[in-house]
Design a protein around this motif. Structure first.
Motif, PDB file in Angstrom:
ATOM      1  N   ALA A  74     -75.626 -67.315  35.114  1.00  0.00           N
ATOM      2  CA  ALA A  74     -75.149 -68.695  35.199  1.00  0.00           C
ATOM      3  C   ALA A  74     -75.155 -69.331  33.811  1.00  0.00           C
ATOM      4  CB  ALA A  74     -76.018 -69.510  36.157  1.00  0.00           C
ATOM      5  N   LEU A  75     -76.029 -68.835  32.942  1.00  0.00           N
ATOM      6  CA  LEU A  75     -76.100 -69.293  31.557  1.00  0.00           C
ATOM      7  C   LEU A  75     -75.578 -68.175  30.664  1.00  0.00           C
ATOM      8  CD1 LEU A  75     -79.646 -70.861  31.759  1.00  0.00           C
ATOM      9  CD2 LEU A  75     -77.539 -72.121  31.341  1.00  0.00           C
ATOM     10  N   THR A  76     -74.539 -68.474  29.908  1.00  0.00           N
ATOM     11  CA  THR A  76     -73.955 -67.490  29.005  1.00  0.00           C
ATOM     12  C   THR A  76     -73.561 -68.174  27.706  1.00  0.00           C
ATOM     13  OG1 THR A  76     -71.748 -67.851  29.935  1.00  0.00           O
ATOM     14  CG2 THR A  76     -73.019 -66.020  30.850  1.00  0.00           C
ATOM     15  N   LEU A  77     -73.398 -67.376  26.675  1.00  0.00           N
ATOM     16  CA  LEU A  77     -72.855 -67.889  25.417  1.00  0.00           C
ATOM     17  C   LEU A  77     -71.383 -67.525  25.366  1.00  0.00           C
ATOM     18  CD1 LEU A  77     -75.545 -67.190  22.666  1.00  0.00           C
ATOM     19  CD2 LEU A  77     -74.914 -69.373  23.684  1.00  0.00           C
ATOM     20  N   ASN A  78     -70.547 -68.513  25.068  1.00  0.00           N
ATOM     21  CA  ASN A  78     -69.118 -68.267  24.919  1.00  0.00           C
ATOM     22  C   ASN A  78     -68.929 -67.320  23.739  1.00  0.00           C
ATOM     23  OD1 ASN A  78     -66.411 -68.600  23.814  1.00  0.00           O
ATOM     24  ND2 ASN A  78     -66.176 -70.228  25.323  1.00  0.00           N
ATOM     25  N   PRO A  79     -68.264 -66.182  23.927  1.00  0.00           N
ATOM     26  CA  PRO A  79     -68.145 -65.200  22.851  1.00  0.00           C
ATOM     27  C   PRO A  79     -67.300 -65.668  21.663  1.00  0.00           C
ATOM     28  CG  PRO A  79     -66.884 -64.508  24.775  1.00  0.00           C
ATOM     29  CD  PRO A  79     -67.646 -65.735  25.161  1.00  0.00           C
ATOM     30  N   GLU A  80     -66.479 -66.682  21.856  1.00  0.00           N
ATOM     31  CA  GLU A  80     -65.638 -67.175  20.764  1.00  0.00           C
ATOM     32  C   GLU A  80     -66.313 -68.310  19.997  1.00  0.00           C
ATOM     33  OE1 GLU A  80     -61.806 -68.095  22.379  1.00  0.00           O
ATOM     34  OE2 GLU A  80     -61.609 -66.098  23.266  1.00  0.00           O
ATOM     35  N   THR A  81     -66.938 -69.242  20.739  1.00  0.00           N
ATOM     36  CA  THR A  81     -67.512 -70.425  20.088  1.00  0.00           C
ATOM     37  C   THR A  81     -69.024 -70.332  19.914  1.00  0.00           C
ATOM     38  OG1 THR A  81     -67.855 -71.567  22.192  1.00  0.00           O
ATOM     39  CG2 THR A  81     -65.718 -71.892  21.098  1.00  0.00           C
ATOM     40  N   PHE A  82     -69.670 -69.424  20.650  1.00  0.00           N
ATOM     41  CA  PHE A  82     -71.124 -69.283  20.679  1.00  0.00           C
ATOM     42  C   PHE A  82     -71.832 -70.538  21.187  1.00  0.00           C
ATOM     43  CE2 PHE A  82     -69.784 -66.020  17.702  1.00  0.00           C
ATOM     44  CZ  PHE A  82     -70.370 -64.914  18.277  1.00  0.00           C
ATOM     45  N   TYR A  83     -71.111 -71.325  22.002  1.00  0.00           N
ATOM     46  CA  TYR A  83     -71.720 -72.466  22.674  1.00  0.00           C
ATOM     47  C   TYR A  83     -72.202 -72.013  24.050  1.00  0.00           C
ATOM     48  CZ  TYR A  83     -69.913 -75.763  19.224  1.00  0.00           C
ATOM     49  OH  TYR A  83     -69.653 -76.444  18.062  1.00  0.00           O
ATOM     50  N   LEU A  84     -73.280 -72.631  24.521  1.00  0.00           N
ATOM     51  CA  LEU A  84     -73.835 -72.321  25.824  1.00  0.00           C
ATOM     52  C   LEU A  84     -72.886 -72.801  26.917  1.00  0.00           C
ATOM     53  CD1 LEU A  84     -76.379 -71.229  27.333  1.00  0.00           C
ATOM     54  CD2 LEU A  84     -77.142 -73.594  27.452  1.00  0.00           C
ATOM     55  N   THR A  85     -72.667 -71.938  27.910  1.00  0.00           N
ATOM     56  CA  THR A  85     -71.850 -72.278  29.073  1.00  0.00           C
ATOM     57  C   THR A  85     -72.738 -72.164  30.306  1.00  0.00           C
ATOM     58  OG1 THR A  85     -69.892 -71.359  28.017  1.00  0.00           O
ATOM     59  CG2 THR A  85     -69.790 -71.669  30.383  1.00  0.00           C
ATOM     60  N   PHE A  86     -72.707 -73.199  31.142  1.00  0.00           N
ATOM     61  CA  PHE A  86     -73.499 -73.205  32.373  1.00  0.00           C
ATOM     62  C   PHE A  86     -72.550 -73.227  33.562  1.00  0.00           C
ATOM     63  CE2 PHE A  86     -76.164 -75.874  35.443  1.00  0.00           C
ATOM     64  CZ  PHE A  86     -76.826 -74.774  35.952  1.00  0.00           C
ATOM     65  N   THR A  87     -72.593 -72.182  34.383  1.00  0.00           N
ATOM     66  CA  THR A  87     -71.782 -72.091  35.589  1.00  0.00           C
ATOM     67  C   THR A  87     -72.687 -72.430  36.772  1.00  0.00           C
ATOM     68  OG1 THR A  87     -70.530 -70.323  34.528  1.00  0.00           O
ATOM     69  CG2 THR A  87     -70.197 -70.619  36.896  1.00  0.00           C
ATOM     70  N   ARG A  88     -72.657 -73.689  37.169  1.00  0.00           N
ATOM     71  CA  ARG A  88     -73.567 -74.216  38.193  1.00  0.00           C
ATOM     72  C   ARG A  88     -73.466 -73.444  39.510  1.00  0.00           C
ATOM     73  NH1 ARG A  88     -76.406 -78.423  37.818  1.00  0.00           N
ATOM     74  NH2 ARG A  88     -75.155 -79.331  36.159  1.00  0.00           N
ATOM     75  N   SER A  89     -72.283 -73.002  39.875  1.00  0.00           N
ATOM     76  CA  SER A  89     -72.111 -72.309  41.159  1.00  0.00           C
ATOM     77  C   SER A  89     -72.836 -70.965  41.200  1.00  0.00           C
ATOM     78  CB  SER A  89     -70.628 -72.098  41.453  1.00  0.00           C
ATOM     79  OG  SER A  89     -70.042 -71.280  40.450  1.00  0.00           O
ATOM     80  N   ARG A  90     -73.154 -70.389  40.049  1.00  0.00           N
ATOM     81  CA  ARG A  90     -73.881 -69.115  40.009  1.00  0.00           C
ATOM     82  C   ARG A  90     -75.396 -69.319  39.965  1.00  0.00           C
ATOM     83  NH1 ARG A  90     -70.733 -64.420  37.415  1.00  0.00           N
ATOM     84  NH2 ARG A  90     -72.591 -63.492  38.250  1.00  0.00           N
TER      85      ARG A  90
END
Length: 134
Positions: free
Chosen positions: A98-114
């Protein structure tokens, strides 16, 4: 319909095959998210129940007649984007990605549904930018 609930078992009810009974008697699927169950101790399960609304209600009523505490889970993970520095430490402990780093921007991405609200990310954050709403 889906409902996420916390089930609290008294010591004597720990032997009841809850997920089997939910599926067989009520046609309700139980996805176990977190379990803390041991013999002769109070047990806790966080489960996502899915099925027809009437069957869900009947299953919850049945569990309550078995002296199993049922409470709706309303917690969510909150990320303070002002404090977060996108270090990615939380991504290493997240079991559902559910928490990943965007491979292009290296910003944290949170996918709440996961997110299963396991809270493993909270102590992993060195800046305490992750918390729950409760």
């Amino acid at each position: 319909m889906k409902k996420r609930v916390t089930l609290t078992f008294p010591k004597r009810s720990i032997q009841i095959p809850i997920t089997y009974r939910l599926a067989k008697d009520f046609n309700v699927a139980a996805n176990i998210i977190r379990a803390q169950v041991a013999p002769n101790q109070v047990g806790k399960l966080v489960v996502e129940l899915s099925g027809d609304i009437d069957e869900l209600e009947a299953a919850i009523e049945w569990m309550q007649t078995q002296n199993i505490g049922v409470s709706l889970v309303g917690r969510e993970i909150i990320i303070d984007e002002q404090s977060c520095v996108d270090c990615g430490l939380c991504t290493g402990v997240c079991p559902t990605d559910a928490l990943t780093l965007n491979p292009e921007t290296f910003y944290l991405t949170f996918t709440r549904s996961r997110c299963i609200v396991c809270e493993q990310c909270i102590p992993a954050c060195p800046l305490q930018a992750i918390s729950t709403n409760l």
